[in-house]
Design a protein around this motif. Structure first.
Motif, short mmCIF file in Angstrom:
data_model
loop_
_atom_site.label_atom_id
_atom_site.label_comp_id
_atom_site.label_asym_id
_atom_site.label_seq_id
_atom_site.Cartn_x
_atom_site.Cartn_y
_atom_site.Cartn_z
N LEU A 17 58.80 61.05 13.81
CA LEU A 17 59.26 62.44 13.73
C LEU A 17 58.80 63.16 14.97
O LEU A 17 57.70 62.89 15.49
N GLY A 18 59.63 64.07 15.46
CA GLY A 18 59.26 64.85 16.63
C GLY A 18 59.18 66.33 16.30
O GLY A 18 60.08 66.86 15.67
N LEU A 19 58.11 66.96 16.70
CA LEU A 19 57.92 68.39 16.51
C LEU A 19 58.09 69.12 17.83
O LEU A 19 57.78 68.58 18.90
N SER A 20 58.56 70.35 17.74
CA SER A 20 58.69 71.21 18.91
C SER A 20 58.02 72.54 18.65
O SER A 20 57.95 72.99 17.50
N CYS A 21 57.56 73.16 19.70
CA CYS A 21 56.95 74.48 19.60
C CYS A 21 57.44 75.30 20.78
O CYS A 21 57.06 75.03 21.93
N TRP A 52 47.32 72.87 31.06
CA TRP A 52 48.40 73.67 31.64
C TRP A 52 49.30 72.86 32.58
O TRP A 52 50.50 73.06 32.62
N SER A 53 48.75 71.92 33.31
CA SER A 53 49.56 71.16 34.26
C SER A 53 50.24 69.96 33.62
O SER A 53 51.10 69.33 34.23
N GLY A 54 49.85 69.64 32.39
CA GLY A 54 50.39 68.46 31.73
C GLY A 54 49.76 67.16 32.18
O GLY A 54 50.13 66.09 31.69
N SER A 55 48.81 67.24 33.09
CA SER A 55 48.22 66.03 33.65
C SER A 55 47.13 65.43 32.80
O SER A 55 46.66 64.33 33.09
N THR A 68 52.15 61.46 20.63
CA THR A 68 52.20 61.81 22.04
C THR A 68 52.54 63.29 22.18
O THR A 68 53.55 63.74 21.64
N ILE A 69 51.70 64.00 22.89
CA ILE A 69 51.96 65.41 23.17
C ILE A 69 52.53 65.53 24.58
O ILE A 69 52.11 64.81 25.49
N SER A 70 53.48 66.43 24.75
CA SER A 70 54.07 66.65 26.06
C SER A 70 54.53 68.10 26.13
O SER A 70 54.52 68.83 25.13
N ARG A 71 54.92 68.51 27.32
CA ARG A 71 55.37 69.89 27.48
C ARG A 71 56.48 69.97 28.51
O ARG A 71 56.55 69.16 29.44
N ASP A 72 57.33 70.97 28.36
CA ASP A 72 58.38 71.26 29.31
C ASP A 72 58.24 72.74 29.64
O ASP A 72 58.69 73.60 28.87
N ALA A 74 59.62 74.53 31.83
CA ALA A 74 60.89 75.20 32.11
C ALA A 74 61.52 75.73 30.83
O ALA A 74 62.26 76.71 30.85
N LYS A 75 61.20 75.07 29.72
CA LYS A 75 61.73 75.49 28.43
C LYS A 75 60.68 76.20 27.58
O LYS A 75 60.95 76.52 26.41
N ASN A 76 59.49 76.40 28.14
CA ASN A 76 58.41 77.03 27.37
C ASN A 76 58.19 76.34 26.04
O ASN A 76 58.02 76.98 24.99
N THR A 77 58.18 75.02 26.07
CA THR A 77 58.11 74.25 24.84
C THR A 77 57.08 73.13 24.95
O THR A 77 56.98 72.46 25.99
N VAL A 78 56.34 72.93 23.88
CA VAL A 78 55.42 71.81 23.78
C VAL A 78 55.91 70.94 22.62
O VAL A 78 56.42 71.45 21.62
#
Length: 123
Positions: A17-21, A52-55, A68-72, A74-78
């Motif tokens: 399952l994938g969650l978005s915020c 903040w940098s995603g690194s 796995t956590i990730s962020r975009d 450009a879309k203000n989304t994690v």
């Protein structure tokens, strides 16, 4: 700042399952973001965070290797991708923004919280 979590639902054990915020605000990229969860009758617990940098990311031992956590920015989304789900992953999942300057992943280190999205894992 408003955080809107989505993507929860019912899934069988072993499934994914994938969650978005989605976050409001123009400075989203400057903040460390985290996911927490709270199961019925239990305290809210840390799941994962991403700086903040995603690194750099951090995970609770119970989900390491499966989530796995990730962020975009450009879309203000994690995001939180959850694989190999177990019944014990059943909980309401919350996204949150960490208070600038604070370290660690206690709930008290985070100031803004989403409304939560329910994940139910069935056997």
């Amino acid at each position: 700042v408003q955080l809107q979590a989505s993507g929860g639902g019912l899934v069988q054990a072993g499934g994914s399952l994938g969650l978005s915020c989605a976050a409001s605000g123009r400075t989203f990229s400057s903040y460390t973001m985290g996911w927490f969860r709270q199961a019925p009758g239990k305290e809210r617990e840390f799941v994962a965070s991403i700086i903040w940098s995603g690194s750099s990311t951090s995970y609770a031992d119970s989900v390491k290797g499966r989530f796995t956590i990730s962020r975009d920015d450009a879309k203000n989304t994690v995001y939180l991708q959850m694989n190999s789900l177990k019944r014990e992953d059943t909980a309401v999942y919350y996204c949150a923004r960490r208070i600038p300057g604070l370290v660690g992943n206690l709930a008290g280190s985070y100031d803004y919280w989403g409304q939560g999205t329910l994940v139910t894992v069935s056997s």
